[in-house]
Design a protein around this motif. Structure first.
Motif, PDB file in Angstrom:
ATOM      1  N   ILE A   1      40.361  47.858  38.423  1.00 47.47           N
ATOM      2  CA  ILE A   1      41.088  47.073  39.434  1.00 47.47           C
ATOM      3  C   ILE A   1      42.046  47.968  40.212  1.00 47.47           C
ATOM      4  CG2 ILE A   1      42.819  45.258  39.742  1.00 47.47           C
ATOM      5  CD1 ILE A   1      41.436  43.781  37.368  1.00 47.47           C
ATOM      6  N   ALA A   2      42.707  48.905  39.542  1.00 47.29           N
ATOM      7  CA  ALA A   2      43.633  49.813  40.218  1.00 47.29           C
ATOM      8  C   ALA A   2      42.909  50.656  41.266  1.00 47.29           C
ATOM      9  CB  ALA A   2      44.327  50.704  39.182  1.00 47.29           C
ATOM     10  N   ILE A   3      41.717  51.145  40.896  1.00 49.61           N
ATOM     11  CA  ILE A   3      40.937  51.947  41.852  1.00 49.61           C
ATOM     12  C   ILE A   3      40.512  51.092  43.039  1.00 49.61           C
ATOM     13  CG2 ILE A   3      38.790  53.222  42.182  1.00 49.61           C
ATOM     14  CD1 ILE A   3      39.037  54.158  39.264  1.00 49.61           C
ATOM     15  N   LEU A   4      40.031  49.873  42.790  1.00 54.28           N
ATOM     16  CA  LEU A   4      39.584  48.991  43.880  1.00 54.28           C
ATOM     17  C   LEU A   4      40.755  48.637  44.811  1.00 54.28           C
ATOM     18  CD1 LEU A   4      37.125  46.528  42.059  1.00 54.28           C
ATOM     19  CD2 LEU A   4      36.613  48.648  43.289  1.00 54.28           C
ATOM     20  N   ASN A   5      41.943  48.446  44.253  1.00 60.19           N
ATOM     21  CA  ASN A   5      43.111  48.146  45.085  1.00 60.19           C
ATOM     22  C   ASN A   5      43.527  49.353  45.941  1.00 60.19           C
ATOM     23  OD1 ASN A   5      43.502  45.457  44.394  1.00 60.19           O
ATOM     24  ND2 ASN A   5      44.704  45.968  42.569  1.00 60.19           N
ATOM     25  N   GLU A   6      43.312  50.561  45.406  1.00 58.06           N
ATOM     26  CA  GLU A   6      43.664  51.763  46.156  1.00 58.06           C
ATOM     27  C   GLU A   6      42.774  51.911  47.389  1.00 58.06           C
ATOM     28  OE1 GLU A   6      44.123  56.605  45.427  1.00 58.06           O
ATOM     29  OE2 GLU A   6      43.672  55.256  43.757  1.00 58.06           O
ATOM     30  N   TYR A   7      41.537  51.460  47.263  1.00 58.19           N
ATOM     31  CA  TYR A   7      40.579  51.531  48.390  1.00 58.19           C
ATOM     32  C   TYR A   7      40.299  50.086  48.833  1.00 58.19           C
ATOM     33  CZ  TYR A   7      40.152  56.277  46.662  1.00 58.19           C
ATOM     34  OH  TYR A   7      40.434  57.554  46.246  1.00 58.19           O
ATOM     35  N   SER A   8      41.326  49.520  49.435  1.00 57.06           N
ATOM     36  CA  SER A   8      41.341  48.060  49.665  1.00 57.06           C
ATOM     37  C   SER A   8      40.354  47.566  50.715  1.00 57.06           C
ATOM     38  CB  SER A   8      42.755  47.621  50.084  1.00 57.06           C
ATOM     39  OG  SER A   8      43.157  48.310  51.273  1.00 57.06           O
ATOM     40  N   THR A   9      39.793  48.461  51.482  1.00 53.86           N
ATOM     41  CA  THR A   9      38.849  47.996  52.502  1.00 53.86           C
ATOM     42  C   THR A   9      37.401  48.282  52.115  1.00 53.86           C
ATOM     43  OG1 THR A   9      39.019  50.097  53.706  1.00 53.86           O
ATOM     44  CG2 THR A   9      40.539  48.324  54.339  1.00 53.86           C
ATOM     45  N   ALA A  10      37.198  49.001  51.017  1.00 54.89           N
ATOM     46  CA  ALA A  10      35.835  49.338  50.586  1.00 54.89           C
ATOM     47  C   ALA A  10      35.182  48.143  49.901  1.00 54.89           C
ATOM     48  CB  ALA A  10      35.871  50.535  49.634  1.00 54.89           C
ATOM     49  N   THR A  11      33.873  48.067  50.030  1.00 62.11           N
ATOM     50  CA  THR A  11      33.105  46.991  49.391  1.00 62.11           C
ATOM     51  C   THR A  11      32.159  47.604  48.355  1.00 62.11           C
ATOM     52  OG1 THR A  11      31.459  47.075  51.169  1.00 62.11           O
ATOM     53  CG2 THR A  11      33.248  45.482  51.400  1.00 62.11           C
ATOM     54  N   PHE A  12      31.905  46.851  47.285  1.00 62.20           N
ATOM     55  CA  PHE A  12      31.158  47.383  46.157  1.00 62.20           C
ATOM     56  C   PHE A  12      30.117  46.373  45.672  1.00 62.20           C
ATOM     57  CE2 PHE A  12      35.282  49.391  46.160  1.00 62.20           C
ATOM     58  CZ  PHE A  12      35.009  50.725  45.929  1.00 62.20           C
ATOM     59  N   THR A  13      29.076  46.951  45.034  1.00 59.35           N
ATOM     60  CA  THR A  13      28.054  46.141  44.363  1.00 59.35           C
ATOM     61  C   THR A  13      28.182  46.369  42.860  1.00 59.35           C
ATOM     62  OG1 THR A  13      26.508  46.293  46.191  1.00 59.35           O
ATOM     63  CG2 THR A  13      25.598  45.722  44.052  1.00 59.35           C
ATOM     64  N   ILE A  14      28.266  45.281  42.115  1.00 61.45           N
ATOM     65  CA  ILE A  14      28.310  45.351  40.655  1.00 61.45           C
ATOM     66  C   ILE A  14      26.889  45.139  40.150  1.00 61.45           C
ATOM     67  CG2 ILE A  14      29.276  44.347  38.562  1.00 61.45           C
ATOM     68  CD1 ILE A  14      31.625  43.348  40.355  1.00 61.45           C
ATOM     69  N   GLU A  15      26.351  46.156  39.482  1.00 62.09           N
ATOM     70  CA  GLU A  15      24.960  46.132  39.032  1.00 62.09           C
ATOM     71  C   GLU A  15      24.906  46.003  37.505  1.00 62.09           C
ATOM     72  OE1 GLU A  15      23.255  49.730  40.402  1.00 62.09           O
ATOM     73  OE2 GLU A  15      23.516  49.251  42.539  1.00 62.09           O
ATOM     74  N   GLY A  16      24.037  45.089  37.037  1.00 62.81           N
ATOM     75  CA  GLY A  16      23.815  44.932  35.600  1.00 62.81           C
ATOM     76  C   GLY A  16      22.466  45.521  35.193  1.00 62.81           C
ATOM     77  N   HIS A  17      22.420  46.269  34.060  1.00 62.00           N
ATOM     78  CA  HIS A  17      21.187  46.904  33.574  1.00 62.00           C
ATOM     79  C   HIS A  17      21.030  46.662  32.070  1.00 62.00           C
ATOM     80  CE1 HIS A  17      20.795  49.232  37.360  1.00 62.00           C
ATOM     81  NE2 HIS A  17      22.142  49.292  37.306  1.00 62.00           N
TER      82      HIS A  17
END
Length: 453
Positions: free
Chosen positions: A370-386
């Motif tokens: 969460i800290a990393i995602l907040n630092e890059y507040s405009t970036a979008t990510f995909t959460i992948e399950g394997h």
């Protein structure tokens, strides 16, 4: 004495008419004073168009009775549309009555005539021919009778008000004892009596503004502010101004009339409605919070700040308080190293066996994510399950999707905007190690969080 009283009666008729209509101020008067000649030939049956009626018309010596002294006076008044009405009085001495010589007979006439100006219709200002019709009463010695008159004549104007009038009238008598005859007159005419309602010295007939005192230069119209522009063409008639501004002033001489100038006492720009802009940034000084420093209109005339000093102005910086890059609109970019760290954390997220429930011991690593995602507040990510390859493919697919969504839900519940995250499950389809060993299968059972570029 009797003859004198008849002439006085004729003159009273003239004077009475001239005063009767004197309140009609807009119609000019004309007075003519001259001499007349009476021609009593023919004196036969009196028929107006009898044979030979004009045969002796110019026989002056044998048939004309001329009284060379002042012997006729007339006054007329213009009615309009080329018509005028006048009354004339005349006297003469008859010595030739047609072909007969007679003792001196007194002649007095009082006539009224409606004249029509042919010259006005033709717009002839100097030579003005006219036609007339009317009637009157004529006395010869002690006998008098009414007459029907037809007139032909002209005015020859030497100036606007003075001219020569010559006319000839055919006077048909209604009584046998009075001869039908011609009467010719010539005299000097004077036009007068034009009205000046506003008292500015310009007659109403020539005054374009007859009810308001004005100037001759403007055909009687006023120039209230004295700037040389008549009021009807002056947009500011009560303030002296300039012709280029339709009579309005330009106090600050900036080329913008005061009436259109929002800053009339300070020279300014036309684009700013006459107001100044000292720093030339397009914002007038009165609205510019930085009047001596060029700035942006959208920022009240001040320069845009760059709070984080990353080279991207705050107005364009999607992360104005965090140093970023120009390429990423002022926000920090997710590097390969950050991406690697993110997935190292993600691989350590633990789930209950065969389920999508996150174990409580994974909360620490999720906080780091969460800290990393907040630092890059405009970036979008995909959460992948394997998953690994153990078990049925359909079961593994559902489990991978459920675990990806479980991580997404946790992150959203802890402050990450859902619009920045998506979740997808790949089951056993994307292994990163061999499924033939325990260690390999453990590596394949994982969650990844990858940047969407």
């Amino acid at each position: 004495m009797k003859n004198l009283s008849r002439l006085l009666f004729a003159m009273l008729l003239i004077l009475g008419y001239s005063n009767a209509d004197a309140q009609d101020k807009n119609n000019p008067w004309q007075i003519t004073i001259g001499a007349n000649a009476v021609d009593a030939y023919p004196s036969g049956d009196g028929a107006p168009f009898s044979e030979g009626i004009f045969d002796k018309y110019f026989d002056v010596s044998d048939h004309w009775n001329i009284l060379p002294s002042l012997s006729t006076i007339s006054v007329s008044k213009y009615i309009g549309d080329g018509f005028s009405f006048g009354i004339a009085g005349s006297l003469n001495k008859i010595e030739n009555r047609g072909d007969q010589e007679v003792d001196d007979l007194s002649y007095y006439g009082a006539d009224g005539t409606i004249k029509y100006s042919v010259g006005e219709v033709l717009d002839w200002n100097t030579f003005e021919p006219y036609l007339g019709v009317g009637g009157g009463y004529t006395w010869v010695d002690d006998l008098g009778a009414g007459t029907l008159n037809g007139t032909l004549g002209f005015n020859l104007w030497f100036t606007e008000n003075i001219g020569l009038t010559v006319q000839s009238a055919y006077k048909h008598a209604f009584e046998d004892y009075l001869d039908t005859h011609f009467q010719h007159t010539a005299g000097i005419s004077i036009k007068f009596g034009g009205a000046d309602t506003d008292g500015d010295g310009i007659y109403d007939k020539d005054d374009a503004c007859p009810d308001v005192p004005g100037l001759e230069a403007f055909n009687g119209c006023p120039d209230t502010d004295g700037d040389g522009i008549e009021d009807s063409k002056d947009s500011c008639p009560d303030e002296a101004g300039l012709a280029e501004f339709d009579g309005c002033p330009d106090t600050d001489s900036d080329g913008i009339a005061d009436k259109d100038d929002n800053c009339p006492t300070v020279a300014g720009l036309k684009a700013l409605a006459g107001c100044p802009d000292a720093d030339g940034d397009g914002v007038r000084d009165s609205d510019d919070k930085c009047p001596n420093t060029a700035g942006a209109p959208a920022n009240n005339g001040c320069p845009w700040p760059d709070t984080d000093g990353d080279g991207v102005l705050d107005k364009d910086d999607k992360c104005p308080d965090v140093v970023g890059t120009v390429a990423n609109n002022g926000c920090p970019e997710v590097t390969e190293e950050v991406q690697k760290t993110l997935n190292e954390y993600a691989k350590t997220i633990l789930f209950d066996t065969g389920r999508s429930t996150i174990k409580t011991q994974s909360e620490a690593v999720l906080k780091d994510i969460i800290a990393i995602l907040n630092e890059y507040s405009t970036a979008t990510f995909t959460i992948e399950g394997h998953t690994d390859s153990t078990g049925r493919a359909s079961t593994n697919q559902k489990l991978s999707e459920a675990r990806a969504n479980s991580v997404k839900d946790y992150l959203v519940a802890n402050g990450i905007n859902s619009s920045r995250l998506s979740a997808v499950g790949y089951g056993k389809d994307r292994p990163i190690d061999s499924n033939k060993t325990r260690k390999g299968r453990a590596n394949n059972r994982r969650v990844e969080i990858n940047l969407i570029k």
